[in-house]
Structure formats: structure tokens, C-alpha cells
Write a protein that holds these residues in place. Structure first.
Motif, PDB file in Angstrom:
ATOM      1  N   GLY A   1       0.846  -1.165   0.163  1.00 17.33           N
ATOM      2  CA  GLY A   1      -0.065   0.244   0.172  1.00 17.33           C
ATOM      3  C   GLY A   1       0.860   1.180  -0.005  1.00 17.33           C
ATOM      4  O   GLY A   1       1.876   1.371   0.684  1.00 17.33           O
ATOM      5  N   VAL A   2       0.480   2.304  -0.693  1.00 17.54           N
ATOM      6  CA  VAL A   2       1.437   3.420  -0.920  1.00 17.54           C
ATOM      7  C   VAL A   2       0.419   4.670  -0.679  1.00 17.54           C
ATOM      8  O   VAL A   2      -0.619   4.631  -1.016  1.00 17.54           O
ATOM      9  CB  VAL A   2       1.784   3.577  -2.458  1.00 17.54           C
ATOM     10  CG1 VAL A   2       2.540   4.625  -2.530  1.00 17.54           C
ATOM     11  CG2 VAL A   2       2.862   2.421  -2.406  1.00 17.54           C
ATOM     12  N   ALA A   3       0.803   5.713   0.188  1.00 16.10           N
ATOM     13  CA  ALA A   3       0.133   6.693   0.490  1.00 16.10           C
ATOM     14  C   ALA A   3       0.887   7.950  -0.210  1.00 16.10           C
ATOM     15  O   ALA A   3       2.022   7.952  -0.423  1.00 16.10           O
ATOM     16  CB  ALA A   3       0.216   7.177   1.901  1.00 16.10           C
ATOM     17  N   ARG A   4      -0.301   8.607  -0.933  1.00 19.27           N
ATOM     18  CA  ARG A   4       0.419   9.796  -1.838  1.00 19.27           C
ATOM     19  C   ARG A   4      -0.300  10.962  -1.237  1.00 19.27           C
ATOM     20  O   ARG A   4      -1.431  11.114  -0.639  1.00 19.27           O
ATOM     21  CB  ARG A   4      -0.018   9.511  -3.369  1.00 19.27           C
ATOM     22  CG  ARG A   4       0.762   8.449  -3.912  1.00 19.27           C
ATOM     23  CD  ARG A   4       0.276   8.262  -5.088  1.00 19.27           C
ATOM     24  NE  ARG A   4       1.340   7.167  -6.152  1.00 19.27           N
ATOM     25  CZ  ARG A   4       0.839   6.872  -7.169  1.00 19.27           C
ATOM     26  NH1 ARG A   4      -0.512   7.144  -7.685  1.00 19.27           N
ATOM     27  NH2 ARG A   4       1.493   5.866  -7.682  1.00 19.27           N
TER      28      ARG A   4
ATOM     29  N   THR B   1      -0.530  -2.874  -6.379  1.00 13.81           N
ATOM     30  CA  THR B   1      -0.506  -1.847  -5.195  1.00 13.81           C
ATOM     31  C   THR B   1      -1.812  -1.159  -4.881  1.00 13.81           C
ATOM     32  O   THR B   1      -2.483  -0.683  -5.911  1.00 13.81           O
ATOM     33  CB  THR B   1       0.491  -1.280  -5.430  1.00 13.81           C
ATOM     34  OG1 THR B   1       1.650  -1.613  -5.634  1.00 13.81           O
ATOM     35  CG2 THR B   1       0.812   0.067  -4.068  1.00 13.81           C
ATOM     36  N   ALA B   2      -2.341  -1.245  -3.613  1.00 13.91           N
ATOM     37  CA  ALA B   2      -3.217  -0.068  -3.123  1.00 13.91           C
ATOM     38  C   ALA B   2      -2.812   1.224  -3.107  1.00 13.91           C
ATOM     39  O   ALA B   2      -1.541   1.279  -2.498  1.00 13.91           O
ATOM     40  CB  ALA B   2      -4.071  -0.723  -1.712  1.00 13.91           C
ATOM     41  N   LEU B   3      -3.469   2.242  -3.535  1.00 13.94           N
ATOM     42  CA  LEU B   3      -3.046   3.678  -3.627  1.00 13.94           C
ATOM     43  C   LEU B   3      -4.288   4.315  -2.559  1.00 13.94           C
ATOM     44  O   LEU B   3      -5.356   4.395  -2.772  1.00 13.94           O
ATOM     45  CB  LEU B   3      -2.867   4.156  -4.846  1.00 13.94           C
ATOM     46  CG  LEU B   3      -1.928   3.273  -6.024  1.00 13.94           C
ATOM     47  CD1 LEU B   3      -1.949   3.898  -7.313  1.00 13.94           C
ATOM     48  CD2 LEU B   3      -0.637   3.383  -5.406  1.00 13.94           C
ATOM     49  N   VAL B   4      -3.532   5.167  -1.988  1.00 15.99           N
ATOM     50  CA  VAL B   4      -4.425   6.301  -1.161  1.00 15.99           C
ATOM     51  C   VAL B   4      -3.803   7.535  -1.375  1.00 15.99           C
ATOM     52  O   VAL B   4      -2.819   7.846  -0.677  1.00 15.99           O
ATOM     53  CB  VAL B   4      -4.500   5.873   0.329  1.00 15.99           C
ATOM     54  CG1 VAL B   4      -5.296   6.643   1.133  1.00 15.99           C
ATOM     55  CG2 VAL B   4      -4.985   4.185   0.596  1.00 15.99           C
TER      56      VAL B   4
ATOM     57  N   ALA C   1      -7.883  18.283  -0.998  1.00 13.96           N
ATOM     58  CA  ALA C   1      -9.492  18.249  -1.294  1.00 13.96           C
ATOM     59  C   ALA C   1     -10.207  17.143  -0.648  1.00 13.96           C
ATOM     60  O   ALA C   1     -11.408  17.154  -1.018  1.00 13.96           O
ATOM     61  CB  ALA C   1      -9.399  18.150  -2.911  1.00 13.96           C
ATOM     62  N   GLY C   2      -9.485  15.944  -0.312  1.00 15.98           N
ATOM     63  CA  GLY C   2     -10.227  14.841   0.379  1.00 15.98           C
ATOM     64  C   GLY C   2      -9.657  13.517  -0.405  1.00 15.98           C
ATOM     65  O   GLY C   2      -8.907  13.499  -1.458  1.00 15.98           O
ATOM     66  N   VAL C   3      -9.825  12.434   0.003  1.00 15.01           N
ATOM     67  CA  VAL C   3      -9.069  11.167  -0.248  1.00 15.01           C
ATOM     68  C   VAL C   3      -9.588  10.495  -1.686  1.00 15.01           C
ATOM     69  O   VAL C   3     -10.731  10.668  -1.895  1.00 15.01           O
ATOM     70  CB  VAL C   3      -9.325  10.155   1.149  1.00 15.01           C
ATOM     71  CG1 VAL C   3     -10.815   9.569   1.010  1.00 15.01           C
ATOM     72  CG2 VAL C   3      -8.269   8.924   0.960  1.00 15.01           C
ATOM     73  N   VAL C   4      -8.683   9.849  -2.267  1.00 14.63           N
ATOM     74  CA  VAL C   4      -9.054   9.089  -3.422  1.00 14.63           C
ATOM     75  C   VAL C   4      -8.349   7.870  -3.040  1.00 14.63           C
ATOM     76  O   VAL C   4      -6.904   7.702  -2.846  1.00 14.63           O
ATOM     77  CB  VAL C   4      -8.511   9.668  -4.569  1.00 14.63           C
ATOM     78  CG1 VAL C   4      -8.766   8.640  -5.746  1.00 14.63           C
ATOM     79  CG2 VAL C   4      -9.286  11.001  -4.773  1.00 14.63           C
TER      80      VAL C   4
ATOM     81  N   ALA D   1      -8.346  15.537 -11.005  1.00  9.64           N
ATOM     82  CA  ALA D   1      -8.051  16.760 -10.369  1.00  9.64           C
ATOM     83  C   ALA D   1      -7.337  16.532  -9.137  1.00  9.64           C
ATOM     84  O   ALA D   1      -6.388  17.231  -8.617  1.00  9.64           O
ATOM     85  CB  ALA D   1      -9.403  17.540 -10.147  1.00  9.64           C
ATOM     86  N   ARG D   2      -7.612  15.493  -8.272  1.00 13.60           N
ATOM     87  CA  ARG D   2      -6.934  15.192  -6.886  1.00 13.60           C
ATOM     88  C   ARG D   2      -5.616  14.585  -7.047  1.00 13.60           C
ATOM     89  O   ARG D   2      -4.654  14.589  -6.124  1.00 13.60           O
ATOM     90  CB  ARG D   2      -7.716  14.488  -6.020  1.00 13.60           C
ATOM     91  CG  ARG D   2      -9.098  15.108  -5.607  1.00 13.60           C
ATOM     92  CD  ARG D   2      -9.877  14.663  -4.615  1.00 13.60           C
ATOM     93  NE  ARG D   2     -11.323  15.135  -4.479  1.00 13.60           N
ATOM     94  CZ  ARG D   2     -12.234  14.631  -3.733  1.00 13.60           C
ATOM     95  NH1 ARG D   2     -12.078  13.559  -3.046  1.00 13.60           N
ATOM     96  NH2 ARG D   2     -13.424  15.072  -3.634  1.00 13.60           N
ATOM     97  N   THR D   3      -5.478  13.518  -8.014  1.00 14.29           N
ATOM     98  CA  THR D   3      -4.415  12.658  -8.128  1.00 14.29           C
ATOM     99  C   THR D   3      -3.410  12.896  -9.524  1.00 14.29           C
ATOM    100  O   THR D   3      -2.199  12.502  -9.384  1.00 14.29           O
ATOM    101  CB  THR D   3      -4.769  11.207  -8.077  1.00 14.29           C
ATOM    102  OG1 THR D   3      -5.422  10.811  -9.359  1.00 14.29           O
ATOM    103  CG2 THR D   3      -5.665  10.930  -6.884  1.00 14.29           C
TER     104      THR D   3
END
Length: 384
Positions: free
Chosen positions: A76-79, A201-204, A209-212, A247-249
């Protein structure tokens, strides 16, 4: 009208009810499942199958068929704002399954139906709706309606695995406690346009602006889950959802490739009682939590895994079943899962630039520590 006699009637033929029935049939019990849906399972909905559930599936030989179709997410990766904040792996989350399996719910349900049919070919009664329960000291009389009219079953025990709007729970007069949350989410399945290195991979993305969140699916697809803003409207289209993700990622899913789209709100509910006489609740009928974190379906499966030997012993001994012990353990696990889901939601809510920078710094720190392995274990439900 003839009354059928069985050891256990399971009300609800979704993932939890099917697994409970398969476990019971495998132990030699005479089991029937009433499911109000008439057709085959459809829809993607819940997709994550955690290591403890895979271990439980092994008891009936279901782990192999599931893993043959699923994507195994090992990382899992946080961005945020185009930058990677850190990563965790599931390498040490389980000694048997160091990953989270991802499979569309309708395929998981289809495999569960096949497994139940192998042990009890006539157990599943699709298109049957429960209408009444008559409780007695040594049995329960259940009345329902199917395509032919009224049907009755006399069961030693009844399992209510009929979801958050449980008819079984309502017929028992069991109230629920909980709360509704303001968060609204939309999700959609698109062709996977992430880099090849991220295909398992799970991406967060926790930008301001809020989570994707996004998760790989079989067939080179990817599930995107986005927190909606009040301005996003009640039902964003596939194009709207793809635009929010872009827009968010910065990632641009193709709206034309969208194969599933839905919206959901979030609430938490807990049944005030889990067992009454010879009737017991499992899954969302007993405890409903936020879908964020993907724990709800797994909680139900683990309810079933703990309940099946209790019921088998009760049938063999003629006892009424130790519901208080089962209830205490399973509701405690559900409360922990609910708290974790609340943390997940809080981490994904919109923040100003200063707040977002603080959140990014926190995640960088947490994911860089050796304790990140323990965090992976938490998300993989090693404690459940």
C-alpha cells in the motif's frame, strides 16, 4: 402445506450466509438458506478479502478457487499532491497469506454458492422471503413466501445473516444503536491506467481536497473510491468521477471504460442483542460499520467461522448455544473495526494547506518507522 425440518436455517444468501451454510454443511448439518434475490449474484461492491478470511475459507477448500481469480495486493502506498509519502507491505501481516486478495463480490458469492452446492446441492432457496418466526424452547418455526406460495421450515437454530436491514432482527424486536456520518463517497471501476509497477498496489491519495483510494481488480481494472464534496451533487457520472480522480491525483481514468459506478453514505450500527433463544445474528445484521477500510464483509465471515462450531456442538448436544460468549467476542471485534474505520475516514477528510501539510508529515513519519509492519497487520485484520 408440509413443514421441512432442518438443523439450521440461514436467512440471507449473501457472502456471510453462504459461508456460514457451507461451514455447517461441511460439518454434516442439514442446512437450508433462504435468499430473497432470485437471480445470480451481480455487482462488484465489496472486494477485499483479508488474510484471516482466507484462513477461514481454507476450512472448506475455498481459498484456492478465490486466489485463482483474485489480485493479490502486497503493498500500500500513500500519496499527496503528486508525491509519495510512504509505503507499507503485507509481507509480515500473515504467515499464510501475506497479501490482501481483491475479487469482485459477485465472483466471491458465485464461488461460495458452488462450494455450498458441492456439500448440500439443494440448500440454497433463491427467491424466498422470510415473513415470520415462531420461537420455541427446542426449535424455531420460520414462515416465508416463495414463487409457489407459503413455505415453512422447522429448524433447531436460525442464523440471521440478512444484512443491515435484517428482517430477522426486526422480527426479534432487537433495536440497534449507532450514528450516521456526514461523509459521502462515490466509487467506480475503470481500466487500470496506473504505472505497471502499481498494478498490484493499493494507492491512497490524501491531498487537501479529500481522499482518493484505488485498488487493482482482476482483468486490468481498478476501483477508485473518492470522498465527495457537497458541491459534487448526489450522483456523479462516470465522467464526473474520473474528473475528480484526475483533479486530485493527476491520474486520468477513461470514463468510457467504467464498468461499475455507485455512491454510498456511511453509518455505524450495533444490535443491542445478538442472540435470542435459538436465533442468532451474524455480519451486518449484528454490526454495521463504515465500508472505508474494507472490513465489513470480512467481519461477517469471521462471525460465521466462530459460529459454525458452536452451532454444530449445540446440535450434537441438544443445547441452546452460548450466545452471550459469541456476542461478547464478535461485538468487541466489530467495535475495534468501527474505530479503525473512523480513523480511516478522518485521515481522508479535506483539510486546508496547513492541515494537509501536517497530515503529510505525520504519514511520512509513521510509514518510515519499523512499526509500519504492525500497521500493515492492523489493516490486514490480523487481530480479528
Amino acid at each position: 402445506m408440509t413443514t421441512e425440518r432442518v438443523d439450521v436455517l440461514v436467512v440471507g444468501g449473501g457472502p456471510v450466509g453462504l459461508f456460514a451454510a457451507a461451514l455447517l454443511a461441511d460439518r454434516g448439518l442439514d442446512v437450508v438458506v433462504w435468499e430473497q434475490r432470485e437471480g445470480a449474484p451481480t455487482g462488484s461492491r465489496a472486494i477485499g478479502i483479508h488474510p484471516p478470511s482466507l484462513d477461514a475459507f481454507a476450512a472448506v477448500g475455498l481459498d484456492g478457487p478465490v486466489l485463482a481469480e483474485a489480485v493479490r495486493v502486497r503493498r500500500g502506498v500513500a500519496r499527496s499532491r503528486g508525491r509519495e509519502l510512504g509505503a507499507l507491505t503485507f509481507d509480515h501481516a500473515s504467515t499464510t497469506h501475506p497479501y490482501v486478495a481483491i475479487l469482485d463480490q459477485h465472483r466471491t458469492e458465485a464461488l461460495l454458492r458452488e462450494r455450498l452446492a458441492a456439500s448440500a446441492p439443494d440448500a440454497l432457496r433463491a427467491g424466498t422471503v422470510l415473513t415470520a418466526l415462531g420461537r420455541h424452547p427446542d426449535h424455531v418455526d420460520a414462515t416465508g413466501i416463495d414463487a409457489s406460495g407459503s413455505v415453512t421450515v422447522r429448524a433447531r437454530f436460525v442464523v440471521g445473516a440478512d444484512g443491515s436491514r435484517s428482517t430477522v432482527r426486526d422480527l426479534l424486536g432487537i433495536a440497534t444503536t449507532g450514528r450516521d456520518y456526514p461523509d459521502r463517497y462515490a466509487m467506480g471501476d475503470f481500466a487500470d491506467v496506473e504505472e505497471p509497477s502499481a498494478r498490484t498496489t493499493a494507492l491512497v491519495d490524501v491531498g487537501p481536497a479529500g481522499v482518493v483510494e484505488s485498488f487493482p481488480l482482476p482483468g486490468d481494472r481498478r476501483r477508485y473510491v473518492v470522498l465527495l464534496a457537497p458541491s459534487d451533487g448526489p450522483s456523479p457520472s462516470a465522467a464526473d468521477l474520473a474528473a475528480i480522480v484526475a483533479a486530485r491525483t493527476g491520474v486520468r481514468p477513461d470514463p468510457a471504460s467504467c464498468s461499475m459506478r455507485s455512491e454510498f453514505s456511511v453509518r455505524r450500527r450495533e444490535a443491542e442483542r445478538v442472540g435470542v433463544g435459538r436465533v442468532v445474528l451474524a455480519g451486518d445484521a449484528a454490526h454495521e460499520i463504515s465500508p472505508i477500510g474494507g472490513q465489513g464483509m470480512n467481519l461477517g465471515w469471521l462471525d460465521a467461522a466462530e459460529l459454525a462450531p458452536i452451532l454444530a456442538e449445540a446440535v450434537a448436544s441438544g443445547s441452546a448455544g452460548p450466545w452471550p460468549e459469541y456476542a461478547r467476542r464478535r461485538q468487541a471485534v466489530a467495535r475495534r473495526a468501527a474505530r479503525q474505520a473512523e480513523v480511516n475516514m478522518a485521515l481522508g477528510r479535506p483539510l486546508g494547506r496547513v492541515g494537509a501539510a501536517g497530515r503529510e508529515a505525520l504519514l511520512r513519519s509513521v510509514l518510515s518507522l519499523p512499526t509500519a509492519d504492525a500497521l500493515a497487520g492492523v489493516y490486514a485484520m490480523r487481530w480479528a
